[in-house]
Write a protein that holds these residues in place. Structure first.
Motif, short mmCIF file in Angstrom:
data_model
loop_
_atom_site.label_atom_id
_atom_site.label_comp_id
_atom_site.label_asym_id
_atom_site.label_seq_id
_atom_site.Cartn_x
_atom_site.Cartn_y
_atom_site.Cartn_z
N MET A 31 2.57 18.41 -23.06
CA MET A 31 1.76 17.29 -22.62
C MET A 31 0.34 17.94 -22.21
N ALA A 32 0.51 19.01 -21.63
CA ALA A 32 -0.86 19.55 -21.01
C ALA A 32 -1.47 20.23 -21.99
N ALA A 33 -1.02 20.83 -23.05
CA ALA A 33 -1.59 21.57 -23.93
C ALA A 33 -2.15 20.54 -25.28
N PHE A 34 -1.29 19.66 -25.65
CA PHE A 34 -1.61 18.85 -26.71
C PHE A 34 -2.02 17.42 -26.39
N GLU A 35 -1.60 16.82 -25.39
CA GLU A 35 -2.18 15.60 -24.92
C GLU A 35 -3.09 15.61 -23.63
N GLU A 36 -3.36 16.87 -23.09
CA GLU A 36 -4.53 17.11 -22.16
C GLU A 36 -3.94 16.12 -20.94
N GLU A 37 -2.76 16.04 -20.71
CA GLU A 37 -2.21 15.11 -19.45
C GLU A 37 -1.14 16.12 -18.84
N VAL A 66 0.84 15.90 -33.34
CA VAL A 66 2.06 16.13 -34.20
C VAL A 66 3.05 17.17 -33.37
N GLU A 67 2.43 17.77 -32.57
CA GLU A 67 3.45 18.73 -32.01
C GLU A 67 4.18 18.16 -30.97
N MET A 68 3.84 17.34 -30.14
CA MET A 68 4.55 16.29 -29.19
C MET A 68 5.65 15.24 -30.17
N THR A 69 5.06 14.91 -30.93
CA THR A 69 5.97 13.94 -31.67
C THR A 69 7.15 14.50 -32.42
N LEU A 70 6.86 15.91 -32.96
CA LEU A 70 8.09 16.59 -33.44
C LEU A 70 9.19 17.06 -32.05
N LEU A 71 8.35 17.35 -31.04
CA LEU A 71 9.37 17.82 -29.87
C LEU A 71 10.11 16.67 -29.55
#
Length: 546
Positions: A31-37, A66-71
């Motif tokens: 969330m911090a790396a890809f969603e900036e939250e 895409v990375e968070m969706t796959l996770l």
């Protein structure tokens, strides 16, 4: 809860907690790396648990990367997989335990019963005999799942620790006739010590696979230690010794003595041994029977017929059809003392067989994989060259006393191929393999559990084992007057205890059927123990004096 189920539950819960922790860390970082939250540990764990349990997709949905969706897809699939695994591994067994009846923790009022500590293959025949004779018993089984299975199979069983004074009190040890322990299972040694500490009147019997351990069991308080392997070897060798004394009576021309081992489909299975008289309806005569290694010249009603029973029958060829139909096996002529005998295996069973052959002055040759004091030929008995070197090609008998039934089965096939006429006697380690050996061509098969059960029965009820003084005596005699006027073969047995085997007429032997009348110059062939033959003679003398 069984040990296996408990272990599986620990593995399942531990792996689930580790996975939740890993996914929570990955989600917080993602969330911090890809969603900036940013998310707290508890917030990340909340989303992971919601996704894994399919109760929601988390308050952060949808995700833009895409990375968070796959996770999240991976978390959801893993959660569903864990749910599906839980049902067959834990939910179904738990429901089965709720539905299945549980064995009682204690039994009702019972006296003079037998307590069996742990139900093993060596105790199975004993339990069968106790049920057949109506003797009370209770099995103390420490494994809950096995206790449930035995209870569902209508055995008298209780679940508990047999080394606990409370469990022993629940099965009324103070009022028991005997306690039987399979000491080949070392976990039951504590039971013996506890029973000795309680100082009860019940006799304690222990079965051991290795006689070397007998002294330790006696130290623990066992009254009698039984070694069925030693008895098995002796019984196999005893089978080569003659149990019939013909005293000059020589059958021939289609009249002979035959052996019939009880087949798996026989209607006689489970019946009292005396029911074997049913084969006599067409003129054949049962001279005796081998039951679990012991020969009985009389047929008692308190013994049950099983696959380890072999009938010794005399009769004309045409009278044997009834015997074959009831035993479901083909008979073979009874020919004792078929020597030399090749003994394969010189362990406890083989050594006992060799000792018995030596005392009977019967010739033998021993084969084993390793050299030893009794070994004549060293090698693998499943190899033709090894058996040929031991003389199987010209041997009268082969005794298979191996630790592995698979090796014995192959050896029996090889021996039969080298010498189709060899008499093959097998000591089987499992009851379930008796039929396999018979199908492979073995002439006589005796299973270790059956021998153990027989030994325990003799010890508990103080019965005498068979001796060769109990052999069958066959005699030829004149027709007594009390039988000549009213010929009925059953009268001979009723009046003297002997069996009427044949009618000798002009040198030929005929089956004593009810439609065959005797004439003045006929002779009778009767069989029985020595004491009963004497009783027949007394009846004859009394008739002559009258």
């Amino acid at each position: 809860m069984t040990t296996d189920l408990r272990r599986r539950l620990v593995v399942y819960v531990t792996s689930l907690l580790v996975l939740i922790a890993v996914y929570s860390a990955a989600y917080r970082w993602g969330m911090a790396a890809f969603e900036e939250e940013s998310r707290t540990w508890f917030g990340a764990m909340d989303v992971v648990v919601q996704s894994m349990t399919t109760t929601g997709y988390g308050q952060d949905a949808p995700w833009t990367s895409v990375e968070m969706t796959l996770l999240m897809v991976l978390i959801q699939v893993t959660g569903i997989a864990y749910i599906f695994v839980a049902f067959p591994a834990f939910v179904v067994p738990w429901l089965e335990r709720l539905v299945r009846p549980a064995p009682p923790g204690e039994i009702g009022t019972v006296t003079d019963h037998v307590i069996v500590v742990g139900y093993t293959s060596l105790c199975r025949t004993l339990v069968d005999e106790l049920e057949a004779t109506g003797t009370g018993y209770v099995i103390v089984e420490p494994d809950e799942e096995r206790a449930r299975s035995l209870f569902e199979a209508d055995f008298s069983v209780t679940h508990g620790d047999p080394s606990s004074a409370g469990t022993l009190a629940d099965v009324q040890l103070d009022d028991a006739r005997a306690v039987v322990v399979d000491a080949s299972n070392r976990e039951h040694i504590g039971s013996i010590v506890e029973i000795d500490r309680l100082d009860v009147d019940a006799d304690v019997f222990a079965i051991v696979a290795d006689p070397e351990r007998a002294r330790y069991l006696r130290y623990a308080g066992v009254d009698e230690v039984l070694s069925p392997k030693h008895r098995l070897g002796k019984a196999l060798a005893d089978k080569l010794r003659s149990v019939v004394d013909t005293d000059g009576v020589e059958f021939g021309d289609g009249f002979d003595c035959y052996e019939f081992q009880i087949g798996s489909g026989s209607d006689l299975l489970g019946d009292p041994l005396v029911a074997a008289r049913r084969v006599e309806s067409d003129g054949a005569t049962v001279l005796g029977a081998w039951v679990r290694g012991d020969f009985f010249p009389t047929l008692p009603s308190d013994l049950r017929i099983d696959r380890n029973t072999t009938l010794l029958v005399a009769g004309a060829t045409e009278s044997l059809e009834r015997v074959e139909s009831l035993t479901r096996t083909d008979g073979r002529p009874y020919r004792p003392e078929r020597t030399p005998a090749v003994v394969v295996g010189t362990g406890i069973v083989g050594s006992a067989a060799i000792g018995t052959l030596e005392r009977a002055d019967l010739e033998w040759v021993a084969v084993d994989l390793e050299d030893g004091p009794f070994v004549d030929v060293v090698g693998d008995a499943t190899e033709e060259a090894v058996l040929s070197a031991a003389g199987v090609d010209d041997a009268g008998s082969i005794i298979l006393a191996l630790d592995e039934d698979r090796e014995a089965l192959v050896t029996s096939l090889v021996a039969r191929a080298l010498n189709p006429d060899v008499s093959c006697l097998v000591g089987a380690n499992l009851d379930g393999n008796v039929e396999r050996f018979t199908t492979a061509g073995a002439d006589y098969v005796l299973a270790l559990p059956s021998v153990a059960g027989r030994m325990l029965t003799e010890a508990i009820f103080e019965r005498e084992a068979m001796t060769f003084a109990d052999s069958v005596h066959v005699r030829s005699t004149d027709v007594p007057g009390w039988l000549a006027d009213d010929f009925d073969r059953s009268r001979v047995r009723e009046r003297t205890g002997c069996s009427l085997v044949a009618i000798e007429r002009h040198g030929r032997y005929y089956s004593p059927t009810d439609d065959l009348a005797v004439v003045s110059d006929d002779r009778l062939v009767v069989a029985g123990t020595e004491s009963r033959i004497d009783a027949f003679g007394d009846e004859f003398d009394a008739d002559a004096d009258a």
